[in-house]
Scaffold this motif. Structure first.
Motif, PDB file in Angstrom:
ATOM      1  N   ASN A 150       0.829  -1.209   0.000  1.00  0.00           N
ATOM      2  CA  ASN A 150       0.000   0.000   0.000  1.00  0.00           C
ATOM      3  C   ASN A 150       0.862   1.258   0.000  1.00  0.00           C
ATOM      4  O   ASN A 150       0.530   2.251  -0.663  1.00  0.00           O
ATOM      5  CB  ASN A 150      -0.913  -0.009   1.231  1.00  0.00           C
ATOM      6  N   THR A 187       3.840   1.497  -1.341  1.00  0.00           N
ATOM      7  CA  THR A 187       4.360   1.615  -2.713  1.00  0.00           C
ATOM      8  C   THR A 187       3.303   2.186  -3.645  1.00  0.00           C
ATOM      9  O   THR A 187       3.594   3.040  -4.504  1.00  0.00           O
ATOM     10  CB  THR A 187       4.818   0.239  -3.220  1.00  0.00           C
ATOM     11  N   ASN A 188       2.057   1.746  -3.472  1.00  0.00           N
ATOM     12  CA  ASN A 188       0.971   2.268  -4.305  1.00  0.00           C
ATOM     13  C   ASN A 188       0.768   3.765  -4.082  1.00  0.00           C
ATOM     14  O   ASN A 188       0.495   4.512  -5.030  1.00  0.00           O
ATOM     15  CB  ASN A 188      -0.328   1.521  -3.997  1.00  0.00           C
ATOM     16  N   GLN A 189       0.880   4.205  -2.841  1.00  0.00           N
ATOM     17  CA  GLN A 189       0.730   5.628  -2.547  1.00  0.00           C
ATOM     18  C   GLN A 189       1.839   6.450  -3.199  1.00  0.00           C
ATOM     19  O   GLN A 189       1.596   7.551  -3.698  1.00  0.00           O
ATOM     20  CB  GLN A 189       0.725   5.863  -1.030  1.00  0.00           C
TER      21      GLN A 189
END
Length: 445
Positions: free
Chosen positions: A341, A343-345
């Motif tokens: 999560n 990394t996604n942000q």
């Protein structure tokens, strides 16, 4: 008669001044509209309530740092029958034997160490509060943009109505002139009919525009949470543009002030804390507990023992250690998902940064074009006004036909309404640019 005329003139003057004062009192300025929206708009109220919830969540009372204190109490009552049969002796039968007991205690529990989970959770709650403030700011910015869009639409329609009323007045003068000419045999009835058709067309356009104005005022009332039917007000039609250097200064700091970029930064920080919160489950938790208790137990007499009442009270304290050495891999999965999560942000931040740059470039180009069109329309109005005045003189002298004069009239009408549209389009484009730069709430509109 002179005295009466003077009195009538004075009365008309006073009434005119009163009407002017009433009109001025009923003018809603941009500042007043924004102030009312901040207090009464439903969307802004909801956003402020969400900020208040986040503020409550990030307080020390929701942090887990404070101990828990609980009081417990109880009472038991027994009513029994008893038959005692000794091996050598008389059978003893007892009925209605009562036993009762009472207890009360105060228990205190405090988590001394939980692997730093509550420490990072407390920091995460503070970041969520900061995020809620940014979300409220975004709601306010969007509401202001919507509000000013409707406000300027009312101003545009107001100015258009003034132009249409002037156009209708000119058309009525032309109709009256055509009727006089027909009465004196200087023209045929076709000129009167053409003038009358133009008057009717101008009247229809004026009525339709007035209806649009009333609808727009109702739209504004909805955003301000006012009475829907309260449309007896005017708006300020003055439009001022920011200096070019000031706009360039705002754009140079857009990445540091854009609300979308600020929000994603808060989300990244929250995701980083989520990783640390998940990792805290690898460590043991240490707790302290203490209690003060009071007990009273009253038992009835038996065949062999007399009845008694026992009262006890005292303090107790202890330390507990809890360590999930292996929880089936749940903590490991939570840590891995928290990292993903995060990394996604970060990826989302790069995407939003790119989109914001694009939006700013598009908004800047749109504003420059709209402002250029506005300046051209100003020149166009000046040219058409000069053409109309000349055509009016020539028409009064009979040097041009009514059709040619009508065309000059329409050209001036279109030029003036196009100028109004270009002016407010340019202002809205500037406001959109300021919103992307994160300065919409920091400038005087």
């Amino acid at each position: 008669m002179k005295i009466i005329s003077s009195c009538i003139f004075l009365l008309i003057t006073v009434c005119s001044l009163q009407m002017t004062a009433q009109v001025q009192d009923s003018v809603l300025t941009k500042e007043e509209v924004i102030s009312r929206a901040l207090m009464n708009n439903y969307g802004i109220k909801i956003a402020n309530n969400q900020v208040e919830i986040a503020e409550n969540n990030q307080s020390i009372l929701n942090s887990g740092y404070l101990p828990s204190l609980a009081g417990v109490a109880g009472a038991n009552y027994d009513l029994n029958n008893r038959i005692t049969e000794p091996e050598n002796g008389e059978v003893l039968e007892q009925r209605g034997i009562e036993n009762n007991s009472y207890n009360a205690a105060v228990n205190v529990n405090y988590t001394l160490f939980d692997g730093l989970g509550r420490f990072y959770n407390f920091k995460s709650l503070k970041e969520q509060y900061n995020l809620s403030q940014l979300e409220a700011r975004e709601t306010i910015e969007n509401t202001m943009l919507q509000l000013l869009s409707i406000y300027y639409e009312i101003a545009r329609l107001t100015e258009n109505i003034q132009v249409l009323e002037e156009t209708l007045e000119v058309s009525k003068e032309r109709e009256l002139r055509a009727e006089y000419q027909f009465d004196y045999g200087q023209s045929n009835n076709l000129a009167v009919l053409n003038a009358r058709v133009d008057v009717n067309n101008d009247s229809v356009i004026l009525i339709d525009t007035r209806q649009q104005l009333a609808n727009s005022k109702r739209d504004l009332n909805v955003l301000l949470n006012r009475e829907i039917s309260a449309i007896d007000f005017a708006v300020d039609t003055t439009v001022n543009f920011l200096p070019e250097l000031q706009v360039e200064s705002f754009l140079s700091t857009a990445e540091a002030n854009n609300v979308s970029l600020l929000q994603i930064e808060r989300n990244i920080t929250i995701s980083e804390y989520d990783i640390k919160i998940s990792r805290s489950r690898y460590l043991p938790s240490i707790g302290l507990n203490g209690s003060y208790g009071w007990n009273q137990n009253r038992s009835a007499a038996t065949a062999f023992f007399p009845g008694s009442t026992t009262i006890t009270d005292g303090l107790s304290a202890g330390v507990s250690l809890n360590w999930d050495i292996f929880d089936g891999g749940q903590t490991a999965v939570q840590v891995q998902n928290a990292k993903i999560n995060y990394t996604n942000q970060e990826l989302l931040r790069e995407q939003i940064a790119l989109e914001v740059k694009r939006d700013i470039a598009n908004a800047l180009n749109n504003f420059e074009n709209k402002f250029y069109i506005y300046r051209i329309q100003e020149q166009n109005v000046s040219t058409n006004l000069d053409n109309f005045e000349r055509s009016r003189e020539e028409f009064s002298l009979g040097q041009i036909t009514s059709i040619e004069f009508r065309q000059a009239q329409i050209n001036l009408l279109n030029a003036r309404t196009s100028l109004h549209l270009a002016k407010y389009d340019a202002k809205l484009a500037e406001l959109q640019l300021l919103q992307l730069a994160g300065q919409l709430l920091n400038v005087e509109l």
